[in-house]
Structures are given as structure tokens and as C-alpha cells.
Scaffold this motif. Structure first.
Motif, PDB file in Angstrom:
ATOM      1  N   VAL A  12       0.857  -1.174   0.000  1.00  0.00           N
ATOM      2  CA  VAL A  12       0.000   0.000   0.000  1.00  0.00           C
ATOM      3  C   VAL A  12       0.897   1.229   0.000  1.00  0.00           C
ATOM      4  N   ILE A  13       0.742   2.071  -1.006  1.00  0.00           N
ATOM      5  CA  ILE A  13       1.462   3.341  -1.082  1.00  0.00           C
ATOM      6  C   ILE A  13       0.478   4.422  -0.664  1.00  0.00           C
ATOM      7  N   TRP A  14       0.769   5.106   0.444  1.00  0.00           N
ATOM      8  CA  TRP A  14      -0.184   6.019   1.080  1.00  0.00           C
ATOM      9  C   TRP A  14       0.376   7.440   1.030  1.00  0.00           C
ATOM     10  N   LEU A  15      -0.338   8.344   0.385  1.00  0.00           N
ATOM     11  CA  LEU A  15       0.126   9.708   0.141  1.00  0.00           C
ATOM     12  C   LEU A  15      -0.547  10.687   1.092  1.00  0.00           C
ATOM     13  N   HIS A  16       0.253  11.532   1.722  1.00  0.00           N
ATOM     14  CA  HIS A  16      -0.236  12.493   2.714  1.00  0.00           C
ATOM     15  C   HIS A  16      -0.865  13.714   2.045  1.00  0.00           C
ATOM     16  N   LEU A 106      -3.036   2.084  -4.090  1.00  0.00           N
ATOM     17  CA  LEU A 106      -2.673   3.471  -3.837  1.00  0.00           C
ATOM     18  C   LEU A 106      -3.713   4.090  -2.921  1.00  0.00           C
ATOM     19  N   ALA A 107      -3.236   4.814  -1.916  1.00  0.00           N
ATOM     20  CA  ALA A 107      -4.123   5.515  -0.997  1.00  0.00           C
ATOM     21  C   ALA A 107      -3.638   6.945  -0.864  1.00  0.00           C
ATOM     22  N   GLY A 108      -4.557   7.855  -0.588  1.00  0.00           N
ATOM     23  CA  GLY A 108      -4.134   9.235  -0.413  1.00  0.00           C
ATOM     24  C   GLY A 108      -5.184  10.058   0.299  1.00  0.00           C
ATOM     25  N   PHE A 109      -4.705  11.027   1.070  1.00  0.00           N
ATOM     26  CA  PHE A 109      -5.568  11.947   1.793  1.00  0.00           C
ATOM     27  C   PHE A 109      -5.457  13.332   1.175  1.00  0.00           C
ATOM     28  N   SER A 110      -6.597  13.968   0.883  1.00  0.00           N
ATOM     29  CA  SER A 110      -6.632  15.335   0.365  1.00  0.00           C
ATOM     30  C   SER A 110      -5.825  15.428  -0.942  1.00  0.00           C
ATOM     31  N   GLN A 111      -4.776  16.249  -0.991  1.00  0.00           N
ATOM     32  CA  GLN A 111      -3.935  16.310  -2.196  1.00  0.00           C
ATOM     33  C   GLN A 111      -3.462  14.917  -2.614  1.00  0.00           C
ATOM     34  N   GLY A 112      -3.059  14.130  -1.636  1.00  0.00           N
ATOM     35  CA  GLY A 112      -2.574  12.784  -1.939  1.00  0.00           C
ATOM     36  C   GLY A 112      -3.625  11.909  -2.583  1.00  0.00           C
ATOM     37  N   GLY A 113      -4.902  12.124  -2.221  1.00  0.00           N
ATOM     38  CA  GLY A 113      -5.976  11.356  -2.828  1.00  0.00           C
ATOM     39  C   GLY A 113      -6.145  11.665  -4.300  1.00  0.00           C
ATOM     40  N   LEU A 114      -5.971  12.937  -4.658  1.00  0.00           N
ATOM     41  CA  LEU A 114      -6.058  13.318  -6.068  1.00  0.00           C
ATOM     42  C   LEU A 114      -4.962  12.613  -6.877  1.00  0.00           C
ATOM     43  N   ALA A 128      -4.473  -2.969  -7.660  1.00  0.00           N
ATOM     44  CA  ALA A 128      -5.481  -3.679  -6.865  1.00  0.00           C
ATOM     45  C   ALA A 128      -6.584  -2.753  -6.385  1.00  0.00           C
ATOM     46  N   GLY A 129      -6.319  -1.445  -6.365  1.00  0.00           N
ATOM     47  CA  GLY A 129      -7.349  -0.519  -5.919  1.00  0.00           C
ATOM     48  C   GLY A 129      -6.792   0.860  -5.648  1.00  0.00           C
ATOM     49  N   ALA A 130      -7.708   1.810  -5.458  1.00  0.00           N
ATOM     50  CA  ALA A 130      -7.350   3.182  -5.115  1.00  0.00           C
ATOM     51  C   ALA A 130      -8.246   3.640  -3.976  1.00  0.00           C
ATOM     52  N   MET A 131      -7.628   4.262  -2.986  1.00  0.00           N
ATOM     53  CA  MET A 131      -8.354   4.749  -1.821  1.00  0.00           C
ATOM     54  C   MET A 131      -8.136   6.256  -1.727  1.00  0.00           C
ATOM     55  N   ALA A 132      -9.218   7.028  -1.757  1.00  0.00           N
ATOM     56  CA  ALA A 132      -9.126   8.485  -1.824  1.00  0.00           C
ATOM     57  C   ALA A 132      -9.920   9.089  -0.673  1.00  0.00           C
ATOM     58  N   LEU A 133      -9.213   9.720   0.258  1.00  0.00           N
ATOM     59  CA  LEU A 133      -9.824  10.233   1.476  1.00  0.00           C
ATOM     60  C   LEU A 133      -9.887  11.748   1.451  1.00  0.00           C
ATOM     61  N   LEU A 152     -12.224   3.312  -3.368  1.00  0.00           N
ATOM     62  CA  LEU A 152     -12.860   3.654  -2.104  1.00  0.00           C
ATOM     63  C   LEU A 152     -12.707   5.156  -1.898  1.00  0.00           C
ATOM     64  N   MET A 153     -13.836   5.856  -1.743  1.00  0.00           N
ATOM     65  CA  MET A 153     -13.812   7.281  -1.446  1.00  0.00           C
ATOM     66  C   MET A 153     -14.527   7.544  -0.125  1.00  0.00           C
ATOM     67  N   MET A 154     -13.934   8.433   0.695  1.00  0.00           N
ATOM     68  CA  MET A 154     -14.474   8.737   2.008  1.00  0.00           C
ATOM     69  C   MET A 154     -14.307  10.230   2.250  1.00  0.00           C
ATOM     70  N   HIS A 155     -15.297  10.846   2.922  1.00  0.00           N
ATOM     71  CA  HIS A 155     -15.248  12.304   3.060  1.00  0.00           C
ATOM     72  C   HIS A 155     -16.000  12.735   4.317  1.00  0.00           C
TER      73      HIS A 155
END
Length: 207
Positions: A12-16, A106-114, A128-133, A152-155
């Protein structure tokens, strides 16, 4: 980077988000409820340090410039492309280590989600998937690749930074284009909550 016990099977690559750094989400991993033998390597890259226009040109970790509050129209496409290339290189490195693209999320929060959405849905890899918070994506209605990639999108419903409406609009645009998007909202601001972490852990295990 957080290594699992035993063999690495998934990544999992998680972007801040803006102004944070790669350590920002390290502490959430133990709260995801993953089994001890999960075999997941978590990678938390740092965005480059750049001046951010909306913050008076202050230098900070930023995946791209934010020039105004018009997130959906005033877009730093060049900065986004540069950061996408950085993540492409990370993915290539994991592939060289023997982890197939189909085992990378790939996962990311805010800018990282984009950035996560752009790389996963508009890049060369079947991930395998993209997670955008707590994020948005102005170009979501133009994506045409990897429609089988789960998203997966969460807000937060009270988000004062990235308005709830533009996060929901991004989800709607992806669904209209044929992407499988799981959407969750929470009574929070621009943050991550415990219920969200529970859903993230469940989604990761399903992948």
C-alpha cells in the motif's frame, strides 16, 4: 516504510495531504484491524517541498500547487503530472522487487488522494485498488482506463478545506464513467475518524 511480519505479498502506497509529510499516516496502520500475518508493506512517500500560492508562497510539502479556492477549475496540471511520475517510479521499484501491480493499492488523503486517483485510474498499471480520502479530482470525468479497479472514497460531511460537495461530485463522475466506487461519509471535518479506519481495514482485507 512499515514492513510486515514475514513475507511481503502486497503493498500500500499512502500519500499524505498538503503541508504534512510521509510520517503522517504511519500511526494509523495498527488501527486498521489487519491480521498479524497480513503481509502488507506500507510505503509513505514525502511530497516535494514547493511554494504554495494559496498559503502566501510558503514552502511546504505539496504534491502540486494550489493557486486559489477554485479547486475544480484552477488546477496545477504540471505539478500533478510531476508527482504522478514520482509515484510511477515507486510502483516500478516495487514491481522490480517482485510485487506485481495487481498487488499494489494506492491511498491518499486530500492532495494525496487526487494523485492516487490519477495514478491508479489514468496510469499504465492495473492496480489492486485506489483509496481516496477527503479529496477531489477535477479530471475524473475524463478517465477512461482501468474501470475494473476498485475505488474507495471517504469524506467528512463538515469538511471546511475540501468541500463535501466536490468530493461527492468526483465520486459521481467516476461512477458515471463506469468505475466501481464505494463511498462513505462521516460527521467530521478534514480529518480521519475511527469508524473510517474500520472501513478502510475491511476494504483492504477484501482486496
Amino acid at each position: 516504510m512499515l514492513e510486515p511480519q514475514g513475507e511481503v505479498k502486497k503493498v500500500v502506497i499512502w500519500l499524505h495531504g498538503l503541508g504534512a509529510d510521509g510520517h503522517d499516516f504511519e500511526e494509523v496502520v495498527p488501527h486498521l484491524g489487519l491480521p498479524p500475518e497480513h503481509g502488507v508493506r506500507f510505503i509513505f512517500p514525502h511530497a516535494p517541498i514547493n511554494p504554495v500560492t494559496i498559503n502566501g508562497g510558503m514552502q511546504m510539502h505539496s504534491w502540486y500547487d494550489i493557486r486559489s479556492e477554485d479547486f475544480m477549475n484552477d488546477v496545477d496540471h504540471a505539478g500533478i503530472e510531476t508527482s504522478c511520475q514520482q509515484i510511477f517510479e515507486l510502483i516500478e521499484t516495487q514491481i522490480k522487487f517482485g510485487i506485481g501491480a495487481e498487488n499494489i493499492i494506492l491511498a491518499g488523503f486530500s492532495q494525496g488522494g487526487l494523485i492516487a486517483l490519477n495514478v491508479a485510474l489514468n496510469g499504465p498499471y492495473d492496480l489492486a485498488g485506489a483509496m481516496a480520502l477527503s479529496t477531489y479530482c477535477p479530471m475524473a470525468d475524463r478517465f477512461e482506463l482501468h474501470r475494473d479497479t476498485p475505488v474507495l472514497m471517504m469524506h467528512g460531511e463538515h469538511d471546511p478545506v475540501v468541500p463535501f460537495a466536490i468530493g461527492q461530485a468526483t465520486c459521481n463522475a467516476l461512477q458515471k464513467s463506469g468505475y466501481e466506487v464505494e463511498w462513505h461519509s462521516y460527521p467530521m471535518q478534514h480529518a480521519v475518524c475511527s469508524e473510517e479506519l474500520m472501513h478502510i481495514g475491511k476494504w483492504l482485507q477484501e482486496r
